[in-house]
Scaffold this active site. Sequence first.
Site, PDB file in Angstrom:
ATOM      1  N   ASP A  29      16.419  -0.220   1.753  1.00 28.09           N
ATOM      2  CA  ASP A  29      15.204   0.259   2.418  1.00 28.09           C
ATOM      3  C   ASP A  29      15.368   1.691   2.911  1.00 28.09           C
ATOM      4  O   ASP A  29      14.420   2.486   2.863  1.00 28.09           O
ATOM      5  CB  ASP A  29      14.860  -0.645   3.605  1.00 28.09           C
ATOM      6  N   ALA A  30      16.574   2.024   3.393  1.00 28.20           N
ATOM      7  CA  ALA A  30      16.826   3.387   3.868  1.00 28.20           C
ATOM      8  C   ALA A  30      16.700   4.389   2.726  1.00 28.20           C
ATOM      9  O   ALA A  30      16.162   5.485   2.899  1.00 28.20           O
ATOM     10  CB  ALA A  30      18.205   3.481   4.507  1.00 28.20           C
ATOM     11  N   THR A  32      14.865   3.948   0.004  1.00 27.17           N
ATOM     12  CA  THR A  32      13.431   4.007  -0.317  1.00 27.17           C
ATOM     13  C   THR A  32      12.706   4.963   0.621  1.00 27.17           C
ATOM     14  O   THR A  32      11.913   5.805   0.180  1.00 27.17           O
ATOM     15  CB  THR A  32      12.802   2.608  -0.209  1.00 27.17           C
ATOM     16  N   ASP A  66      13.980   5.927  -6.444  1.00 26.79           N
ATOM     17  CA  ASP A  66      13.205   4.782  -6.919  1.00 26.79           C
ATOM     18  C   ASP A  66      14.042   3.892  -7.827  1.00 26.79           C
ATOM     19  O   ASP A  66      13.768   2.696  -7.948  1.00 26.79           O
ATOM     20  CB  ASP A  66      11.977   5.304  -7.678  1.00 26.79           C
ATOM     21  N   GLY A  70      16.435   0.055  -6.092  1.00 20.61           N
ATOM     22  CA  GLY A  70      16.358  -1.197  -6.842  1.00 20.61           C
ATOM     23  C   GLY A  70      17.721  -1.687  -7.284  1.00 20.61           C
ATOM     24  O   GLY A  70      18.020  -2.896  -7.224  1.00 20.61           O
ATOM     25  N   ASP A  91       4.997   4.094  -2.806  1.00 21.19           N
ATOM     26  CA  ASP A  91       4.568   4.789  -4.029  1.00 21.19           C
ATOM     27  C   ASP A  91       3.204   5.425  -3.822  1.00 21.19           C
ATOM     28  O   ASP A  91       2.925   6.522  -4.304  1.00 21.19           O
ATOM     29  CB  ASP A  91       4.502   3.811  -5.210  1.00 21.19           C
TER      30      ASP A  91
END
Length: 203
Positions: A29-30, A32, A66, A70, A91
């Site tokens: 998450d960081a 992202t 991105d 993932g 996004d």
Amino acid sequence: MLNRHARDAFGRVFTPLARLLLRLHVSPDAVTLAGTLGVTLGAVILFPLGQLFWGVVVITAFVFSDVIDGLMARLSQRAGTWGGFLDSTLDRVQDAAVFGGLACWFFGGGESFATGALAVACLALGNIVSYARAKAESLGYAANVGIAERAERLVSTLVVAGLTGLGLPVPFLTWTLALLAAASAVTVVQRVLAVHRQAARRG
């Protein structure tokens, strides 16, 4: 921002970095959030100043988050609905920053109202494309069809915007945005028709 084939190719390159970040206790998450912040700042600061080339350079440097987030989620077995929701939501933030930044420049110092208007059209239609798929899937339908996926729209825009910053005549960017807006509109229609056919089959 990247489609499946690009993700697979870059995934092999960035797997070592993803493993290193996990060992350093950095969360997906960081990554992202950092990627979105970098893309947004590059677009909303540099594009309105007319620094199209350097804006694209900064955005490109953060685009690969991105892929990395993932990879990290899968390697740490933390992939799930929350990560997908966060990634999809951010996004939209990136889209707004890129096309909004271009619009700000061409409405102002860029002195090309048509290019600015087309940037806004691409942003609006791109959001409708994404919303159509998300709403369809929430209702149990599939709507992953269309000629203008997000990755293709953004890559095309960034490549031509960067070249414009290096001296390519502005009309090349104007026509690129016009074609992308038209392709996005077609994609919206394709997705509406796809869902309509599925709904009809359900009776």
